[in-house]
Structure formats: C-alpha cells, structure tokens
Design an enzyme around this catalytic site. Structure first.
Site, short mmCIF file in Angstrom:
data_model
loop_
_atom_site.label_atom_id
_atom_site.label_comp_id
_atom_site.label_asym_id
_atom_site.label_seq_id
_atom_site.Cartn_x
_atom_site.Cartn_y
_atom_site.Cartn_z
N HIS B 132 0.88 -1.31 -0.15
CA HIS B 132 -0.07 -0.23 -0.28
C HIS B 132 1.35 0.92 0.39
O HIS B 132 2.16 0.98 0.32
CB HIS B 132 -1.00 -0.40 1.47
CG HIS B 132 -1.80 1.09 1.28
ND1 HIS B 132 -1.86 2.40 1.86
CD2 HIS B 132 -3.13 0.84 0.90
CE1 HIS B 132 -2.74 3.03 1.83
NE2 HIS B 132 -3.99 2.11 1.87
N ASP B 209 3.37 -5.36 8.00
CA ASP B 209 2.02 -3.67 8.29
C ASP B 209 0.52 -5.37 7.44
O ASP B 209 0.36 -6.09 6.84
CB ASP B 209 1.72 -3.79 6.03
CG ASP B 209 0.72 -2.92 6.70
OD1 ASP B 209 -0.60 -2.91 7.12
OD2 ASP B 209 0.40 -1.68 5.40
N GLN B 212 -4.28 -5.40 7.21
CA GLN B 212 -6.15 -6.19 5.79
C GLN B 212 -5.17 -7.37 6.73
O GLN B 212 -5.92 -8.67 5.86
CB GLN B 212 -5.21 -6.70 4.46
CG GLN B 212 -5.25 -5.29 3.94
CD GLN B 212 -6.59 -4.29 3.83
OE1 GLN B 212 -7.87 -5.46 3.88
NE2 GLN B 212 -6.91 -3.33 4.25
N LYS B 235 -10.77 -1.81 11.17
CA LYS B 235 -10.50 -2.69 10.27
C LYS B 235 -11.17 -3.66 10.81
O LYS B 235 -10.88 -5.18 9.96
CB LYS B 235 -9.24 -2.87 9.30
CG LYS B 235 -9.08 -1.66 8.69
CD LYS B 235 -7.84 -2.19 7.19
CE LYS B 235 -7.14 -0.99 6.76
NZ LYS B 235 -7.96 -0.26 5.18
N CYS B 373 -4.71 2.50 -3.42
CA CYS B 373 -3.59 2.95 -3.17
C CYS B 373 -2.01 2.22 -3.23
O CYS B 373 -1.80 2.31 -2.13
CB CYS B 373 -3.69 3.19 -1.37
SG CYS B 373 -4.42 4.48 -1.35
#
Lengths: 140, 415
Positions: B132, B209, B212, B235, B373
C-alpha cells in the site's frame, strides 16, 4: 445556440427517462458514440488525473470562441464529457465564465461531479473555466 | 495456511444473528438493500462497539495518566486495560510494547521517522511490490533524508512475492525490511515468518503491516518474532482513528520519540528534557481515549465470534464468489495465489473498473474501484485499477449473488 439553450435542450432530452439505468445507458451511449479528441492531443500536458479515471482536455481558439475536445478512459465519464463539451464548446469565453452548472443537477448526474468521485470531471470543469479566463485576459 | 481451518473446532455461524449486531447492514442504499463488500477499506461496527463509545463519554470521560480524581483513574484504568487486552490478543511479551496510534499509517511513519537516526548513506531499506502507498512513501521519504537506498521485492503473475529475489536483495547493507502480512489490493498472504527469519539472518529489522491481516487472523508477534507489527482499529470493527504499533522493547528503547509534547516526558527544563518510559515515550499529547478503550471492545467482540469461525465463513464466501464471478465471460481475477484472504480484485475485458463501480453502486453494492492506493501493483498488471470486493464474516452468499447479478448488468450496459 447559447449555452443556456443547449443546457435546456439536454435537460429536455433527459426528462424522457424515468429510471437510473435508462439515464446511465444514454450517458454510456453518448460516451461510445464519438471520438472526442484527436489522439495527438492525448498528451501528458492535457491529462487531468482523477484518482479513478483519466480525462484529457484540449482547447483551441476559433475566432472569438473556444473549441474544446476531450476524452476519458472510463465510458461513463466520457459520456458526461460529451454532455459538457456540447454545452461549453464553441462558445464565447465570457459566456463560459458566466455559465451555471445547475443543469447537471437537473439531469440527475450531480453525483458524478462531486469531488469525492475522483473521476477528473470537477477538475475538467475548472480547467474549462481557466481556459475561458485566460482567453478573456488575453483579448481584453 | 491460515485458512487451514480445523473443522472439528468450528461451529456454523448464525449469520442472521451476527448481522443483527450491525445496524448499518439493514440499510437501503439507492433504494436497494445494502451489500457491503468494501471491508478491506473499513469494517462495519457492531452495536456493542457503538454503545461503548457513548458509554465512555456518558460515564468516565476524563483525561488519562495525570489526574488524581476518580474519573481520571477510571478512564486511565480502562485505557490501560484495553492495552493489556491487545497485548494478549497479539501475544506481545509486555504491555509497554503495545503503542496506541491513530492507525497503520501513523505506526509506519513513527518507525520510519525513528530510523532516520539509524540509517547512513548507502544503507538499504527493502519494501515489496505488493505494498500500500502508506508502506512505500514513508520509506521513500526516509531514504531521501538519509541517503539510504530503497530496494523492491518483485512479485509474480499470481501476485505473490518472489522469495528467491527477496533472498538476493538481502545483504549486510539491509537495515530494515517492511512488508505487508496480507496485500490490500490482491489479498495475497505473504510468507512473513520466512521473511522475518531471513531479515534477521542479515541483521536487519523487519516491520509487518498487518492492516489487512488482523480482520482475518490473530497475529502472534512472539511466534513470528517480528520487530514491529502495525494495524488499524477501524478494519477490525473498532472506531476510526485508532491503531496499534507493536514494537519489541529493545527497538522501542532504541528509537527516538516521534512527537514531543505532554505525556511523553519525564522531566522538562529549558536546558534538557528527559523522556518518559515506554509506552508513553511514543504517546505524546492526549490520545484518542475513547477509541483506544473501544478498540478493546471490538477485539472482544471478534474473539467472541472466534477467528476459526471467521476464517471458515470467509473461506466459503471467497470460494463461492470466485466461482460465480469466473462464470462471467471476460472477467479476470488479479491475485490468484493459493494463499489469499477473502478479497477478489477483478476486471472485465474492455471495461473500466470505475464504470462497473458506478453501476453496481446504483444497485446497492458497495465495492471499491481504482488503484487501491497500490499504483505499483496496477502498473505491474498494466491496468488503471480493479474492482475489489472484500468479504467479512457478516457477509452472505445471497449478497454475492446480488453482486454477481449487478456485475452482469453492468457488463451488458457497458459492452
């Protein structure tokens, strides 16, 4: 025809449609129907980058009028461009500067001109007005 | 691997009951029942989370860590209890390794900014082609500032990172590797355990990261042995403006503070300021107190459903949607790894994703369109973007049927 008259004509055409899908189909067909810009004008300089779709806009002087040609990689965006070009191309700079955008609202396509749609159309309208402003400044 | 669900330990979820927890899901959009398939962008919130926000402001709102009065104590206790809850959830060794942030982007920027005092010209930062923008740009800025060099792990046509290439990129010059656990644009689950081992073998730090990943699985940061793990609260059914940066104690002690201000100091004179201990050193100013507390509520909610159950439901949705979508002629799915979560990024030949998104929106279907993104991924596949449907445990096969019908209609209108 004056901008206002063309806009009224467009509003009239759209008044035939009851549903969103008929309106969309008409816009899509407008987008498909004509090549809106000469390929040679699809330059980096003429590109307006929306977050989602790209728009190309080219302006030329024709006497006391400005001729706009434009295109997009997305067909719905392109259809709306066709409507905008019909209203604003081959018009006097002063008329373009004074023109209202109310008709887009009336034909039920306002959502496409919201800055959050990020399709490049809002920037395109700004750019059209900028060209008209620059033209006016040059000749007055 | 994360979807290797142990059938015997899972129960069938009562989706109707779960959906009733989410008031927004019973809404109509453009006159049609909402089908919310933009969970990769943000999840919807259950009533228990919405209520907890009100409850905080109604009952214990006060500034934390400094008041001696009762409300301040209550708010501080609730905030710190949430930190402990999150520590347990991700299995961090210490609660002071769990920092509250405003989201994943904040966490990455905090670490990248800290590395400015560590990197020297010629040092290398390794990112991946699947990132991202928020896990690319802060590192580019860091490289510009320090003279370090950015190296990129390439991906294959399935949208998987190429591990041979990764191995070759690593060297003594590598100071930090930064990679997502799961790709936002394609859903690929990266082999991060392997990547962490390899980074450590050359003495580099590694940041994961997890934005997700956390909606789908419970990361175990000690088992992974990562140096940093970042994610967002919104999220995982939590409030927007919340997030977590996990960092190993040794690294957090090594990095300089990110922002100066109240709360992060031990003593201030005009000659010199000494910094507070962890975690406060990195938590300057009044934080998002309500958000931090309610993030704990959201995590409790997800655990009450159970990640095994969540994975089971999402796996079924992914399989069903993949089959149904591929029945549409000219439809191509981007991101076809065997190891992927419930994300389907697709295009229909000759049709711009924006056009599909506009039409299905009119039919009540919320999908994401565009480059997500992650412009380098789109450039890799030579496409302007994709339509992305991302499913959560509260979605249903009936909703997938509605989406497939809407996509078919869009295709007919646009062809």
């Amino acid at each position: 025809m004056k901008i206002q008259e063309i806009q009224a004509e467009i509003v009239d055409e759209f008044s035939m449609f009851d549903d969103w899908d008929e309106r969309f189909q008409y816009v899509i067909d407008l987008g498909k129907s004509l090549p809106l810009i000469d390929e040679k004008y699809k330059t980096e300089e003429n590109t307006i980058k929306g977050c989602q779709s790209k728009v190309w806009l080219h302006a030329e002087e024709n006497g006391d009028k400005i001729v706009f040609t434009a295109d997009s990689d997305a067909i719905i965006t392109k259809g709306i461009i066709a409507i905008l070009i019909r209203a604003f191309s081959n018009q006097k700079a002063s008329d373009i500067l004074e023109a209202e955008m109310q008709f887009i609202d009336e034909i039920g396509l306002k959502e496409h001109l919201s800055p959050t749609r990020a399709n490049g159309l809002v920037s395109m309208i700004k750019q059209i007005k900028m060209y008209a402003f620059a033209f006016n400044s040059k000749h007055n | 691997m994360y979807f290797c669900v142990q059938i015997f330990h899972t129960k069938m979820l009562d989706i109707t009951k779960i959906r009733a927890d989410f008031p927004i899901l019973s809404q109509k959009v453009n006159g049609k029942p909402l089908v919310y398939f933009d969970n990769g962008a943000t999840s919807q919130k259950p009533q228990i989370v919405i209520d907890a926000i009100s409850k905080y402001y109604q009952e214990i709102n006060a500034n934390i860590h400094r008041g001696v009065h009762t409300l301040s104590q209550l708010a501080t206790d609730a905030y710190e209890a949430s930190r402990k809850k999150i520590q347990n959830h991700i299995n961090a060794e210490f609660s002071h390794e769990v920092l509250f942030t405003s989201g994943t982007t904040h966490g990455i920027n905090l670490v990248a900014s800290g590395f400015a005092s560590i990197l020297k010209p010629g040092d290398e930062v390794v990112v991946s082609a699947l990132e991202h923008h928020s896990n690319i740009v802060p590192w580019q800025m860091l490289c510009e500032k320090t003279g370090a060099i950015l190296k990129v792990i390439p991906m294959n046509e399935k949208g998987e990172l190429i591990m041979d290439a990764y191995d070759k990129l690593l060297s003594d010059q590598t100071k930090i590797v930064t990679v997502n656990h799961i790709s936002n644009a394609l859903g690929t689950i990266n082999p991060i355990k392997y990547m962490i081992e390899k980074a450590h073998a050359v003495g580099a730090a590694i940041l994961i990261d997890g934005a997700q990943a956390v909606p789908h699985l419970k990361p175990d940061v000690q088992d992974l042995d990562c140096d940093f793990y970042v994610f967002s609260g919104h999220k995982i059914c939590g409030p927007t403006g919340t997030g977590i940066l996990y960092g190993k104690e040794s690294w957090l002690n090594k990095l300089p503070p990110y922002q100066g201000g109240g709360e992060m100091i031990k003593e201030v004179t005009f000659e010199k300021t000494t910094y507070a201990d962890l975690p406060h050193k990195f938590e300057a100013g009044t934080p998002n107190i309500a958000g931090g507390i309610v993030l704990g509520t959201a995590i409790d909610y997800l655990n009450s459903i159970g990640f095994d159950n969540i994975q089971q439901q999402e796996k079924e949705l992914l399989q069903y949607a993949t089959e149904k979508l591929l029945e549409i002629e000219g439809l191509k799915i981007f991101g076809t790894s065997e190891q992927k979560t419930s994300v389907i990024s697709f295009n229909i030949e000759g049709i711009h994703p924006y056009d599909i998104g506009m039409i299905v929106d009119k039919m009540g279907i919320a999908v994401r369109t565009g480059h997500h993104c992650a412009q380098p991924i789109m450039a890799h596949f030579c496409i302007p973007g994709t339509v992305r449907a991302s499913f959560a445990f509260y979605n249903t096969k009936e909703e997938i049927d509605l989406m497939v019908e809407a996509v078919k209609k869009a295709k007919t209108m646009l062809s």
